[in-house]
Design a protein around this motif. Structure first.
Motif, PDB file in Angstrom:
ATOM      1  N   ALA A 100      -6.329 -20.287  -5.208  1.00 45.13           N
ATOM      2  CA  ALA A 100      -5.303 -20.591  -6.317  1.00 45.13           C
ATOM      3  C   ALA A 100      -4.644 -19.235  -6.455  1.00 45.13           C
ATOM      4  O   ALA A 100      -5.158 -18.317  -6.707  1.00 45.13           O
ATOM      5  CB  ALA A 100      -6.139 -20.944  -7.678  1.00 45.13           C
ATOM      6  N   SER A 101      -3.328 -19.651  -6.379  1.00 46.88           N
ATOM      7  CA  SER A 101      -2.381 -18.296  -6.478  1.00 46.88           C
ATOM      8  C   SER A 101      -1.624 -18.548  -7.824  1.00 46.88           C
ATOM      9  O   SER A 101      -1.509 -19.392  -8.383  1.00 46.88           O
ATOM     10  CB  SER A 101      -1.290 -18.507  -5.448  1.00 46.88           C
ATOM     11  OG  SER A 101      -1.902 -18.169  -4.246  1.00 46.88           O
ATOM     12  N   VAL A 102      -1.642 -17.263  -8.550  1.00 50.76           N
ATOM     13  CA  VAL A 102      -1.024 -17.100  -9.724  1.00 50.76           C
ATOM     14  C   VAL A 102      -0.003 -15.835 -10.068  1.00 50.76           C
ATOM     15  O   VAL A 102      -0.374 -14.861  -9.118  1.00 50.76           O
ATOM     16  CB  VAL A 102      -2.038 -16.932 -10.880  1.00 50.76           C
ATOM     17  CG1 VAL A 102      -3.395 -18.108 -10.911  1.00 50.76           C
ATOM     18  CG2 VAL A 102      -2.896 -15.657 -10.757  1.00 50.76           C
ATOM     19  N   HIS A 103       0.790 -15.861 -10.697  1.00 55.49           N
ATOM     20  CA  HIS A 103       1.504 -14.722 -11.208  1.00 55.49           C
ATOM     21  C   HIS A 103       0.754 -14.163 -12.319  1.00 55.49           C
ATOM     22  O   HIS A 103       0.438 -15.061 -13.637  1.00 55.49           O
ATOM     23  CB  HIS A 103       2.990 -15.149 -11.720  1.00 55.49           C
ATOM     24  CG  HIS A 103       3.809 -15.842 -10.595  1.00 55.49           C
ATOM     25  ND1 HIS A 103       4.074 -15.196  -9.522  1.00 55.49           N
ATOM     26  CD2 HIS A 103       4.595 -16.957 -10.367  1.00 55.49           C
ATOM     27  CE1 HIS A 103       4.823 -15.989  -8.589  1.00 55.49           C
ATOM     28  NE2 HIS A 103       5.130 -16.975  -9.376  1.00 55.49           N
ATOM     29  N   MET A 104       0.469 -12.887 -12.461  1.00 51.52           N
ATOM     30  CA  MET A 104       0.164 -12.370 -13.846  1.00 51.52           C
ATOM     31  C   MET A 104       0.808 -11.585 -14.396  1.00 51.52           C
ATOM     32  O   MET A 104       1.469 -10.706 -13.904  1.00 51.52           O
ATOM     33  CB  MET A 104      -1.237 -11.758 -13.101  1.00 51.52           C
ATOM     34  CG  MET A 104      -2.156 -10.894 -14.105  1.00 51.52           C
ATOM     35  SD  MET A 104      -3.411  -9.783 -13.666  1.00 51.52           S
ATOM     36  CE  MET A 104      -4.661 -11.006 -13.098  1.00 51.52           C
ATOM     37  N   SER A 105       0.794 -11.440 -15.781  1.00 48.72           N
ATOM     38  CA  SER A 105       1.617 -10.479 -16.464  1.00 48.72           C
ATOM     39  C   SER A 105       0.497  -9.698 -17.654  1.00 48.72           C
ATOM     40  O   SER A 105      -0.420 -10.328 -17.895  1.00 48.72           O
ATOM     41  CB  SER A 105       2.738 -11.028 -17.325  1.00 48.72           C
ATOM     42  OG  SER A 105       2.041 -11.925 -18.211  1.00 48.72           O
ATOM     43  N   LEU A 106       0.494  -8.438 -17.681  1.00 46.80           N
ATOM     44  CA  LEU A 106      -0.237  -7.840 -18.405  1.00 46.80           C
ATOM     45  C   LEU A 106       0.521  -6.665 -19.372  1.00 46.80           C
ATOM     46  O   LEU A 106       1.577  -5.942 -18.931  1.00 46.80           O
ATOM     47  CB  LEU A 106      -1.083  -6.896 -17.559  1.00 46.80           C
ATOM     48  CG  LEU A 106      -2.050  -7.386 -16.724  1.00 46.80           C
ATOM     49  CD1 LEU A 106      -2.748  -6.234 -15.881  1.00 46.80           C
ATOM     50  CD2 LEU A 106      -3.284  -8.026 -17.308  1.00 46.80           C
ATOM     51  N   VAL A 107       0.039  -6.447 -20.470  1.00 43.44           N
ATOM     52  CA  VAL A 107       0.506  -5.542 -21.462  1.00 43.44           C
ATOM     53  C   VAL A 107      -0.754  -4.857 -21.665  1.00 43.44           C
ATOM     54  O   VAL A 107      -1.853  -5.320 -22.086  1.00 43.44           O
ATOM     55  CB  VAL A 107       1.256  -6.050 -22.800  1.00 43.44           C
ATOM     56  CG1 VAL A 107       1.586  -5.058 -23.836  1.00 43.44           C
ATOM     57  CG2 VAL A 107       2.143  -7.047 -22.321  1.00 43.44           C
TER      58      VAL A 107
END
Length: 129
Positions: A100-107
């Motif tokens: 499963a491929s995802v885009h990840m964003s983090l703060v």
């Protein structure tokens, strides 16, 4: 973990993602939960946003222990010395061929001289529309 950017100095997002990947690949739930703030906002594969380290712990505890993650850091930033964030592409895998491929964003937020994840969001990559 791979980078699409040149790392010329210590980068809190890269550091956290290296630690997150090692803990995820090793199914170290307590270590993963410890990377998050007590009141972190968390959006994983599920439809609901959850909040808090206990919710993060429960989420990762439910993940099969034979899964691993390939992480490519796309972009990072810092705002002063207390806030950082970034984006990555992540492919989750298991030894049976599931991916499963995802885009990840983090703060990230600095707490007591340590960086912790304040906000985590993944969005599944769907190539057929």
């Amino acid at each position: 973990m791979t980078d699409r950017m040149t790392d010329t100095s210590t980068d809190p997002v890269r550091e956290i993602l290296e630690r997150w990947k090692a803990a995820f690949d090793g199914h170290q739930v307590e270590t993963m939960a410890g990377l998050f703030t007590d009141d972190a906002l968390f959006q994983g594969f599920g439809p609901e946003v959850t909040s808090g380290r206990d919710a993060v712990r429960a989420y990762y505890d439910a993940v099969a222990d034979d899964r691993s993650a390939d992480v490519t850091v796309l972009s990072t930033y810092t705002i002063g010395d207390q806030v950082a964030g970034g984006f990555a592409d992540v492919t989750f895998k298991d030894p049976h061929g599931w991916e499963a491929s995802v885009h990840m964003s983090l703060v990230l937020q600095r707490e007591n001289d340590a960086w912790r994840i304040r906000q985590y969001h993944v969005s599944r990559v769907i190539t057929d529309h």
